[in-house]
Design a protein around this motif. Structure first.
Motif, PDB file in Angstrom:
ATOM      1  N   GLY A 184      40.769  30.268  49.232  1.00 33.07           N
ATOM      2  CA  GLY A 184      42.198  30.003  49.050  1.00 33.07           C
ATOM      3  C   GLY A 184      42.494  29.269  47.769  1.00 33.07           C
ATOM      4  O   GLY A 184      43.632  28.892  47.507  1.00 33.07           O
ATOM      5  N   GLU A 185      41.484  29.042  46.939  1.00 27.70           N
ATOM      6  CA  GLU A 185      41.657  28.314  45.699  1.00 27.70           C
ATOM      7  C   GLU A 185      41.069  29.114  44.551  1.00 27.70           C
ATOM      8  O   GLU A 185      40.043  29.782  44.713  1.00 27.70           O
ATOM      9  N   VAL A 186      41.731  29.018  43.406  1.00 30.45           N
ATOM     10  CA  VAL A 186      41.197  29.635  42.206  1.00 30.45           C
ATOM     11  C   VAL A 186      41.911  29.033  41.007  1.00 30.45           C
ATOM     12  O   VAL A 186      43.100  28.734  41.064  1.00 30.45           O
ATOM     13  N   LYS A 187      41.190  28.826  39.945  1.00 31.24           N
ATOM     14  CA  LYS A 187      41.785  28.306  38.715  1.00 31.24           C
ATOM     15  C   LYS A 187      42.152  29.486  37.835  1.00 31.24           C
ATOM     16  O   LYS A 187      41.274  30.160  37.273  1.00 31.24           O
ATOM     17  N   VAL A 188      43.468  29.717  37.727  1.00 31.97           N
ATOM     18  CA  VAL A 188      43.957  30.845  36.921  1.00 31.97           C
ATOM     19  C   VAL A 188      44.136  30.372  35.490  1.00 31.97           C
ATOM     20  O   VAL A 188      45.135  29.733  35.150  1.00 31.97           O
ATOM     21  N   THR A 189      43.163  30.672  34.663  1.00 30.35           N
ATOM     22  CA  THR A 189      43.229  30.272  33.260  1.00 30.35           C
ATOM     23  C   THR A 189      43.901  31.372  32.438  1.00 30.35           C
ATOM     24  O   THR A 189      43.916  32.538  32.839  1.00 30.35           O
ATOM     25  N   PRO A 190      44.461  31.007  31.278  1.00 27.69           N
ATOM     26  CA  PRO A 190      45.175  32.008  30.469  1.00 27.69           C
ATOM     27  C   PRO A 190      44.339  33.216  30.108  1.00 27.69           C
ATOM     28  O   PRO A 190      44.871  34.328  29.979  1.00 27.69           O
ATOM     29  N   ASP A 191      43.023  33.045  29.942  1.00 29.06           N
ATOM     30  CA  ASP A 191      42.204  34.160  29.488  1.00 29.06           C
ATOM     31  C   ASP A 191      41.969  35.207  30.572  1.00 29.06           C
ATOM     32  O   ASP A 191      41.594  36.349  30.267  1.00 29.06           O
ATOM     33  N   ILE A 192      42.196  34.838  31.851  1.00 31.80           N
ATOM     34  CA  ILE A 192      41.975  35.817  32.923  1.00 31.80           C
ATOM     35  C   ILE A 192      43.248  36.140  33.692  1.00 31.80           C
ATOM     36  O   ILE A 192      43.243  37.006  34.575  1.00 31.80           O
ATOM     37  N   ALA A 193      44.356  35.462  33.393  1.00 34.48           N
ATOM     38  CA  ALA A 193      45.564  35.572  34.217  1.00 34.48           C
ATOM     39  C   ALA A 193      46.091  37.004  34.309  1.00 34.48           C
ATOM     40  O   ALA A 193      46.434  37.483  35.404  1.00 34.48           O
ATOM     41  N   LYS A 194      46.148  37.709  33.189  1.00 30.61           N
ATOM     42  CA  LYS A 194      46.732  39.052  33.211  1.00 30.61           C
ATOM     43  C   LYS A 194      45.856  40.040  33.982  1.00 30.61           C
ATOM     44  O   LYS A 194      46.349  40.836  34.786  1.00 30.61           O
ATOM     45  N   GLU A 195      44.535  39.983  33.739  1.00 32.49           N
ATOM     46  CA  GLU A 195      43.635  40.885  34.468  1.00 32.49           C
ATOM     47  C   GLU A 195      43.578  40.535  35.947  1.00 32.49           C
ATOM     48  O   GLU A 195      43.491  41.426  36.806  1.00 32.49           O
ATOM     49  N   LEU A 196      43.668  39.252  36.245  1.00 33.03           N
ATOM     50  CA  LEU A 196      43.642  38.831  37.644  1.00 33.03           C
ATOM     51  C   LEU A 196      44.915  39.270  38.362  1.00 33.03           C
ATOM     52  O   LEU A 196      44.885  39.628  39.546  1.00 33.03           O
ATOM     53  N   LEU A 197      46.046  39.272  37.629  1.00 31.65           N
ATOM     54  CA  LEU A 197      47.284  39.785  38.210  1.00 31.65           C
ATOM     55  C   LEU A 197      47.129  41.269  38.562  1.00 31.65           C
ATOM     56  O   LEU A 197      47.552  41.714  39.637  1.00 31.65           O
ATOM     57  N   GLN A 198      46.536  42.027  37.675  1.00 27.12           N
ATOM     58  CA  GLN A 198      46.327  43.457  37.913  1.00 27.12           C
ATOM     59  C   GLN A 198      45.443  43.671  39.143  1.00 27.12           C
ATOM     60  O   GLN A 198      45.720  44.531  40.003  1.00 27.12           O
ATOM     61  N   ALA A 199      44.366  42.883  39.247  1.00 25.84           N
ATOM     62  CA  ALA A 199      43.463  43.003  40.400  1.00 25.84           C
ATOM     63  C   ALA A 199      44.178  42.596  41.687  1.00 25.84           C
ATOM     64  O   ALA A 199      44.035  43.252  42.738  1.00 25.84           O
ATOM     65  N   ALA A 200      44.958  41.507  41.629  1.00 25.93           N
ATOM     66  CA  ALA A 200      45.663  41.040  42.821  1.00 25.93           C
ATOM     67  C   ALA A 200      46.683  42.075  43.276  1.00 25.93           C
ATOM     68  O   ALA A 200      46.894  42.277  44.483  1.00 25.93           O
ATOM     69  N   ASP A 201      47.319  42.746  42.328  1.00 24.17           N
ATOM     70  CA  ASP A 201      48.270  43.794  42.695  1.00 24.17           C
ATOM     71  C   ASP A 201      47.543  44.981  43.320  1.00 24.17           C
ATOM     72  O   ASP A 201      47.995  45.570  44.307  1.00 24.17           O
ATOM     73  N   GLN A 202      46.407  45.336  42.748  1.00 19.15           N
ATOM     74  CA  GLN A 202      45.639  46.472  43.262  1.00 19.15           C
ATOM     75  C   GLN A 202      45.192  46.241  44.701  1.00 19.15           C
ATOM     76  O   GLN A 202      45.233  47.159  45.534  1.00 19.15           O
ATOM     77  N   MET A 238      46.588  43.932  46.752  1.00 18.44           N
ATOM     78  CA  MET A 238      47.720  43.428  47.546  1.00 18.44           C
ATOM     79  C   MET A 238      47.485  41.997  48.030  1.00 18.44           C
ATOM     80  O   MET A 238      47.702  41.659  49.190  1.00 18.44           O
ATOM     81  N   LEU A 239      47.038  41.168  47.107  1.00 18.57           N
ATOM     82  CA  LEU A 239      46.839  39.739  47.394  1.00 18.57           C
ATOM     83  C   LEU A 239      48.042  38.974  46.852  1.00 18.57           C
ATOM     84  O   LEU A 239      48.058  38.517  45.708  1.00 18.57           O
ATOM     85  N   GLU A 240      49.078  38.863  47.676  1.00 24.98           N
ATOM     86  CA  GLU A 240      50.357  38.337  47.184  1.00 24.98           C
ATOM     87  C   GLU A 240      50.272  36.870  46.761  1.00 24.98           C
ATOM     88  O   GLU A 240      50.881  36.466  45.783  1.00 24.98           O
ATOM     89  N   GLY A 241      49.533  36.073  47.499  1.00 23.99           N
ATOM     90  CA  GLY A 241      49.402  34.665  47.112  1.00 23.99           C
ATOM     91  C   GLY A 241      48.747  34.503  45.761  1.00 23.99           C
ATOM     92  O   GLY A 241      49.213  33.733  44.904  1.00 23.99           O
ATOM     93  N   LEU A 242      47.644  35.223  45.536  1.00 23.82           N
ATOM     94  CA  LEU A 242      46.969  35.162  44.244  1.00 23.82           C
ATOM     95  C   LEU A 242      47.866  35.731  43.144  1.00 23.82           C
ATOM     96  O   LEU A 242      47.916  35.214  42.023  1.00 23.82           O
ATOM     97  N   LYS A 243      48.564  36.758  43.491  1.00 24.48           N
ATOM     98  CA  LYS A 243      49.458  37.389  42.523  1.00 24.48           C
ATOM     99  C   LYS A 243      50.533  36.405  42.044  1.00 24.48           C
ATOM    100  O   LYS A 243      50.827  36.310  40.848  1.00 24.48           O
TER     101      LYS A 243
END
Length: 716
Positions: free
Chosen positions: A602-620, A622-627
């Motif tokens: 339930g925890e993750v450090k969203v740093t600027p260098d991974i934020a955009k790719e992590l958003l894409q993965a979270a959308d793929q 369907m992880l709404e909280g992470l998104k």
């Protein structure tokens, strides 16, 4: 609360008045003794002063009056130039001239009007007044006993009921000399009173010679300024009836000086103010608002502002007697001091409820709003105070908004802090009044056929509407459509679009703050917590992913509980359900690991260098909280340069909150966004971006929790 500029704050007399007068005055038949062109100025002054001193050593009967008169006249002419004044004083001019005031005394029983010494006395008064234009010389002249001599001249030539007095020019110059001697000199003002100078000056107000009456009023005006004892004596000597009659004079100079005397008398002196009104000054002062003399108009406006504070009913009386139209006309005059005093008077009058509505109906609102945009602090403040008064009347609120008053007040570049405070109080007063009948009136204006009115109303309401009324204004009455329409209209100018941009941002922020708690995004809390030690751990692992050529071990129970995508993958008839190793072709290993860390803990450090790719993965997956966490991290790094890219990202991966944040960022940074664009370009950008914003704001307003109206209205 109002400010009055120092150069028109009831100062009696005008420095260098005599010099200006002499420069224009005819020589009255004098033949000036010519000086050699090569003679230096100091030599001229020394020669003329020596001539006068030589005459003083003789008896009045044996003096060559014509020669003495020429010398005095030439010295007066020399003293007209300010640079020469110090020279004349340094050469002994004061010691030579002051005795001339008393040198010729008419024999006992001689009729003063035909006494031949008057021309020399007049020249001596001229010179004394000219030398007194410098404060450092005023005390020197007074120490040489010029004041009792000048007062004696006033008394000697008091007005008679007969024909014009030949000594009138002496009296006039004596009064002018007293004016310059007492200018901004508290001690000399009191000394004039002590020498008995006020009674003859008051008596001379009734002179049949208009120049004498004007000069006497000018002297009294100076003596009354900031001197309570002088004020009281002027009134006790019976000056008020004559001064009030002088207000009606056709002679501009006379009514200008008269209104100046009255203004100085009433300034900060309530009992004299009441006495002036009792003597009938109100109507003639109002009449001076239409004078051809700007100075008289200015003084009359200032005086009416002071009259308005005498008794509450005088605010209404002044308006009833016709003061408002000429005051409003003065607001558009080219003279800034005239505008300042008109705004001052209207500000005082606007403390009365009925007057507030009357001033607006008479057309006072547009010029007052224009004065807020001036570059003069006092002018801004007087206008701001008047607008504060007008905003107190419910009937004026819609007119102020339709005229663009809210926008102009908010955008005003004010110089004085008191003006800034006054404008903030005005905006708060408007905000407090926008409810009930007033709100209904404004909403009716929102449907005006004039687009400009619609624009002004919608923009103002976005800033001032109470939270409980937002839905009614912006959904039921289509206020949101008006605002967003302004943003997408390529025909609108930069200023209009900037105002609309600010209003939409403010409305969006209000709508966001009103949404119910349950509308907040769910945090990425895992349905089954396994802990960080199980991330990519073979222990009890029952599924393996292949990410960038590396095996990544996972646990189906955690994945099934966290994501509908994983649930469909493992519970459905997809090939991944039976595959020994599931390939992940489009996600980098570090990104996949961060996503799994969020699923397991339930925890993750969203740093600027991974934020955009992590958003894409979270959308793929369907992880709404992470998104949502990714959206927040990306939004915090928004810049003018990356805004378009981020908006594309939000559109591609279904991130409505991020898309909304991009729109608001564009509106908040309107000036920078507009720099590389044109208005049509901005309109195209907004046409693409605003549909999501429209839906977001409408949703928030629709889902807004009810507001406790009673609590809101009781809060300070």
């Amino acid at each position: 609360m109002t400010l009055v500029s120092s150069d028109i704050e009831r100062k009696g007399g005008v420095k260098r008045k005599l010099a200006d007068t002499l420069a224009l005055a005819p020589k009255e038949g004098f033949i000036q003794t010519p000086s050699p062109e090569s003679e230096p100025l100091y030599a001229q002054a020394r020669r003329l002063i020596s001539t006068i001193q030589t005459a003083l050593d003789r008896s009045p009967e044996s003096v060559d009056k014509l020669a003495l008169r020429r010398a005095a006249h030439a010295l007066a002419d020399l003293s007209k130039t300010e640079e020469n004044v110090d020279l004349v004083v340094a050469e002994g001019g004061v010691d030579a001239v002051v005795p001339l005031l008393t040198f010729f005394r008419p024999p006992e029983g001689q009729d003063p009007p035909v006494y031949l010494g008057e021309e020399i006395e007049k020249e001596a008064c001229f010179i004394v007044g000219l030398l007194a234009i410098k404060q450092e010389h005023q005390h020197l002249i007074a120490e040489r006993k010029a004041l009792p001599a000048l007062v004696a001249l006033l008394k000697r030539y008091l007005p008679t009921n007969g024909p014009s007095n030949p000594g009138a020019s002496v009296v006039r110059r004596a009064a002018d000399a007293i004016t310059n001697l007492a200018h901004e000199n508290v001690e000399i003002k009191s000394r004039v009173r002590a020498e008995g100078g006020i009674p003859p000056l008051v008596a001379l107000l009734q002179s049949i010679d208009p120049k004498v009456a004007r000069a006497s009023a000018g002297a009294l005006r100076t003596l009354a300024f900031k001197n309570e004892d002088n004020k009281n004596q002027i009134v006790e000597c019976g000056a008020l009836p004559t001064l009030i009659q002088m207000l009606r004079a056709d002679d501009v100079g006379i009514h200008y000086e008269a209104v100046g005397v009255i203004g100085n008398l009433v300034h900060s002196t309530m009992h004299i103010k009441r006495k002036v009104l009792e003597e009938g000054a109100l109507q003639p002062v109002i009449g001076l608002l239409s004078s051809s003399c700007n100075e008289s108009q200015r003084e009359a406006a200032l005086l009416l502002g002071q009259f308005a504070t005498t008794e509450p009913d005088y605010k209404a009386k002044i308006v009833q007697r016709g003061a408002v139209p000429p005051l409003i006309a003065m607001l558009t005059h080219h003279d800034p001091q005239l505008k300042e005093m008109a705004a001052f008077a209207l500000g005082r009058l606007a403390q009365n409820t009925d007057n507030q509505s009357g001033i607006v109906q008479a057309g006072g609102l547009p010029p007052l709003l224009s004065l807020i945009e001036s570059k003069l602090g006092n002018l801004q403040h007087n206008a701001a105070f008047a607008l504060y008064g007008l905003a107190d009347n419910d009937d004026n609120i819609a007119e102020i908004i339709k005229e663009g008053g809210v926008q102009r007040l908010q955008e005003s570049d004010l110089i004085v802090q008191a003006s800034k405070d006054c404008v903030q109080k005005t905006l708060k007063r408007l905000e407090d009044k926008i409810k009930g009948r007033v709100l209904n009136h404004i909403l009716y204006s929102l449907h005006s056929t004039e687009r400009l009115v619609q624009q002004r109303v919608a923009t103002a309401l976005a800033r001032l509407t109470r939270p409980q009324d937002l839905r009614q204004v912006f959904l039921d009455h289509k206020g949101l459509d008006v605002l967003l329409g302004l943003l997408t209209d390529p025909n609108k100018d930069l200023v209009t679009q900037k105002e609309a941009a600010g209003a939409v941002v403010e409305l969006a922020n209000k709508a966001e703050s009103m949404k119910p708690d349950d509308s907040a995004p769910a945090p990425p809390v895992p349905q089954i917590y396994l802990g960080p030690e199980y991330v990519n751990c073979q222990t009890l692992s029952d599924v393996t992913f292949l990410v960038e050529g590396q095996n990544f071990y996972a646990h189906r129970i955690a994945l099934l509980a966290s994501s509908d995508t994983f649930r469909a993958m493992f519970d459905g008839h997809y090939k991944e359900n039976s595959a020994a190793v599931i390939p992940i072709p489009n996600i980098r290993h570090c990104i996949f690991k961060a996503m799994m860390f969020c699923i397991y803990t339930g925890e993750v450090k969203v740093t600027p260098d991974i934020a955009k790719e992590l958003l894409q993965a979270a959308d793929q997956y369907m992880l709404e909280g992470l998104k949502r966490q990714c959206e927040v991290a990306i939004a915090e790094a928004l810049t003018v340069d990356n805004m378009h890219t981020v908006y594309e990202l939000a559109e591609d991966f279904n991130a409505p909150k991020l898309a909304e944040r991009c729109v608001l960022f564009a509106l908040q940074n309107y000036d920078e966004i507009m720099a590389p664009l044109t208005v049509p370009g901005f309109a195209v950008l907004m046409q693409r971006m605003t549909p999501k914003l429209r839906r977001a704001i409408a949703e928030q307003l629709t889902r807004a929790k009810p507001v406790d109206v009673e609590v809101l209205e009781e809060s300070p």
